[in-house]
Write a protein that holds these residues in place. Sequence first.
Motif, PDB file in Angstrom:
ATOM      1  N   UNK A  62      19.748  58.534 -34.802  1.00  0.00           N
ATOM      2  CA  UNK A  62      20.243  57.249 -35.311  1.00  0.00           C
ATOM      3  C   UNK A  62      20.576  56.373 -34.113  1.00  0.00           C
ATOM      4  N   UNK A  63      20.368  55.063 -34.268  1.00  0.00           N
ATOM      5  CA  UNK A  63      20.782  54.147 -33.205  1.00  0.00           C
ATOM      6  C   UNK A  63      21.077  52.774 -33.793  1.00  0.00           C
ATOM      7  N   UNK A  64      22.271  52.266 -33.517  1.00  0.00           N
ATOM      8  CA  UNK A  64      22.688  50.939 -33.958  1.00  0.00           C
ATOM      9  C   UNK A  64      22.519  49.962 -32.802  1.00  0.00           C
ATOM     10  N   UNK A  65      21.963  48.793 -33.111  1.00  0.00           N
ATOM     11  CA  UNK A  65      21.754  47.753 -32.106  1.00  0.00           C
ATOM     12  C   UNK A  65      22.532  46.510 -32.492  1.00  0.00           C
ATOM     13  N   UNK A  66      23.342  46.019 -31.563  1.00  0.00           N
ATOM     14  CA  UNK A  66      24.083  44.775 -31.755  1.00  0.00           C
ATOM     15  C   UNK A  66      23.452  43.703 -30.882  1.00  0.00           C
ATOM     16  N   UNK A  67      22.874  42.672 -31.518  1.00  0.00           N
ATOM     17  CA  UNK A  67      22.140  41.638 -30.813  1.00  0.00           C
ATOM     18  C   UNK A  67      23.036  40.458 -30.452  1.00  0.00           C
ATOM     19  N   UNK A  68      22.822  39.910 -29.262  1.00  0.00           N
ATOM     20  CA  UNK A  68      23.421  38.641 -28.859  1.00  0.00           C
ATOM     21  C   UNK A  68      22.283  37.695 -28.504  1.00  0.00           C
ATOM     22  N   UNK A  69      21.425  37.458 -29.505  1.00  0.00           N
ATOM     23  CA  UNK A  69      20.237  36.621 -29.357  1.00  0.00           C
ATOM     24  C   UNK A  69      20.130  35.748 -30.595  1.00  0.00           C
ATOM     25  N   UNK A  70      19.969  34.444 -30.415  1.00  0.00           N
ATOM     26  CA  UNK A  70      19.848  33.538 -31.544  1.00  0.00           C
ATOM     27  C   UNK A  70      18.647  33.913 -32.401  1.00  0.00           C
ATOM     28  N   UNK A  71      18.873  34.048 -33.710  1.00  0.00           N
ATOM     29  CA  UNK A  71      17.787  34.280 -34.648  1.00  0.00           C
ATOM     30  C   UNK A  71      17.349  35.710 -34.789  1.00  0.00           C
ATOM     31  N   UNK A  72      17.964  36.647 -34.068  1.00  0.00           N
ATOM     32  CA  UNK A  72      17.591  38.057 -34.164  1.00  0.00           C
ATOM     33  C   UNK A  72      18.795  38.835 -34.696  1.00  0.00           C
ATOM     34  N   UNK A  73      18.597  39.560 -35.777  1.00  0.00           N
ATOM     35  CA  UNK A  73      19.683  40.245 -36.459  1.00  0.00           C
ATOM     36  C   UNK A  73      19.971  41.625 -35.847  1.00  0.00           C
ATOM     37  N   UNK A  74      21.178  42.114 -36.061  1.00  0.00           N
ATOM     38  CA  UNK A  74      21.504  43.494 -35.720  1.00  0.00           C
ATOM     39  C   UNK A  74      20.648  44.430 -36.560  1.00  0.00           C
ATOM     40  N   UNK A  75      20.426  45.645 -36.078  1.00  0.00           N
ATOM     41  CA  UNK A  75      19.570  46.570 -36.816  1.00  0.00           C
ATOM     42  C   UNK A  75      20.020  48.011 -36.611  1.00  0.00           C
ATOM     43  N   UNK A  76      19.637  48.839 -37.551  1.00  0.00           N
ATOM     44  CA  UNK A  76      19.902  50.280 -37.482  1.00  0.00           C
ATOM     45  C   UNK A  76      18.574  51.014 -37.530  1.00  0.00           C
ATOM     46  N   UNK A  77      18.342  51.888 -36.550  1.00  0.00           N
ATOM     47  CA  UNK A  77      17.131  52.708 -36.518  1.00  0.00           C
ATOM     48  C   UNK A  77      17.483  54.138 -36.901  1.00  0.00           C
ATOM     49  N   UNK A  78      16.562  54.807 -37.580  1.00  0.00           N
ATOM     50  CA  UNK A  78      16.791  56.173 -38.038  1.00  0.00           C
ATOM     51  C   UNK A  78      15.450  56.895 -38.048  1.00  0.00           C
ATOM     52  N   UNK A  79      15.459  58.146 -37.582  1.00  0.00           N
ATOM     53  CA  UNK A  79      14.185  58.861 -37.505  1.00  0.00           C
ATOM     54  C   UNK A  79      14.372  60.354 -37.338  1.00  0.00           C
ATOM     55  N   UNK A  80      13.262  61.056 -37.410  1.00  0.00           N
ATOM     56  CA  UNK A  80      13.264  62.511 -37.272  1.00  0.00           C
ATOM     57  C   UNK A  80      11.860  62.970 -36.925  1.00  0.00           C
ATOM     58  N   UNK A  81      11.768  64.208 -36.412  1.00  0.00           N
ATOM     59  CA  UNK A  81      10.452  64.744 -36.122  1.00  0.00           C
ATOM     60  C   UNK A  81      10.496  66.114 -35.466  1.00  0.00           C
ATOM     61  N   UNK A  82       9.341  66.794 -35.428  1.00  0.00           N
ATOM     62  CA  UNK A  82       9.251  68.122 -34.816  1.00  0.00           C
ATOM     63  C   UNK A  82       8.992  68.034 -33.321  1.00  0.00           C
ATOM     64  N   UNK A  83       9.243  69.149 -32.633  1.00  0.00           N
ATOM     65  CA  UNK A  83       8.986  69.211 -31.200  1.00  0.00           C
ATOM     66  C   UNK A  83       8.560  70.625 -30.835  1.00  0.00           C
ATOM     67  N   UNK A  84       7.810  70.743 -29.744  1.00  0.00           N
ATOM     68  CA  UNK A  84       7.314  72.045 -29.309  1.00  0.00           C
ATOM     69  C   UNK A  84       7.112  72.026 -27.801  1.00  0.00           C
TER      70      UNK A  84
END
Length: 389
Positions: A261-283
């Motif tokens: 999970x990763x939360x992003x707080x933007x300080x840029x005009x016209x660009x919203x804050x966002x939350x990323x979420x993901x998963x996956x395998x590794x070897x």
Amino acid sequence: MYKKVSALTFILVMISLTCFSSFCLASSWYDGLPQEGIDWGISIVLDAKDQYHGGGTVSRTFDGITVTFVLVEGDTGVGTITISDRGSRTYVGDEGAAVALAELRAAVSKEDMASAASSSSIAFTTGESSEDKAPLISSETPIATADRTGLRIIKNVVIPKAKTKEQKQKIAELVSSGKPQLIGGTITYETFDYFDISGKTYEVLSGLEKSFENYSLGVFVPLSYVDVTGGNWTKLGTTGYIKKVFPKENCDLSLGFNVALEQTWMSVDGVENSLSYGAGPMASCSFYLQNIEIGLGSNLLYMGNTEYDTVGILTTGVNIGVPLGNNFIVNLTTYRTDNFDSDSDYWQIGGTASYLVSDIFEVVFGITTVTGLDNFDSNAYHLGGSWRY
């Protein structure tokens, strides 16, 4: 004959008006006025016929820019409009009033121009993106959350840096005592260029891993700050994982799974804050050639975002650990990032040097650079200091 000439004149005027209005819609003579001045000018043009039919002069100043209307007596048109920093224009009749109105309505305000200038460096369109806009934070760019998450996982979990002989002994003691070991513990400073954008990233990463038998459970937390011309943003994330090692005679194999999970707080005009979420395998697979340790691994990550498209990232890599005595080791690394949803595929090449100052303290320094992507250049410097207990 007079009627034919009048009709022809009217047609030519209308054609000229249409072409001129189209041009004005693309770029207006009034661009750069304060929004209040544009709105005031529109109201004067609309009221010229009813309130100013007797002619006259009206003038106002907006942020140091004076706008003057000279209205024509007995005419339904506007007359002459003068702007202090750019000269005058004359508009005749109803057709002229229509042109002035089109120009004013097409104008880009001073405020909007300033906003566009400050954020244009990050609110651009790449031409290859399936998203309407691809600011640097989007899911299809090389410093996006998905790319960075995949690289962190493969560097710190899938094929972590090889350890010195003394470090391995300390880790074995920690495992046997049931204590966790430190993951990461590094500070990274990165300079990058993406298209015509230059920026800097500062990141701190640290976490813990608990091992028992052939299993490992761990979590690490990255905190990063990105600064570019026109804005900045802060990201705070967490990644958890489980990994099982299958010891073999000449090598060790491992399989695992991670979530992020990763939360992003933007300080840029016209660009919203966002939350990323993901998963996956590794070897991974690691083996030895005399004293040299070689690790091969890959991580497949699917990551969604509340503001951008879901993306698939395959991160693969090779780590070669060369020990120089019991307390010093050099790791040479190559990582490959393949983005399934864009052409942002590239290599990251570098190395780190680790020195065990004492039984409980280690110093790490590293440098990496990016190659293989024409519109992205990056150089990153890593510094770490890890206390062992």
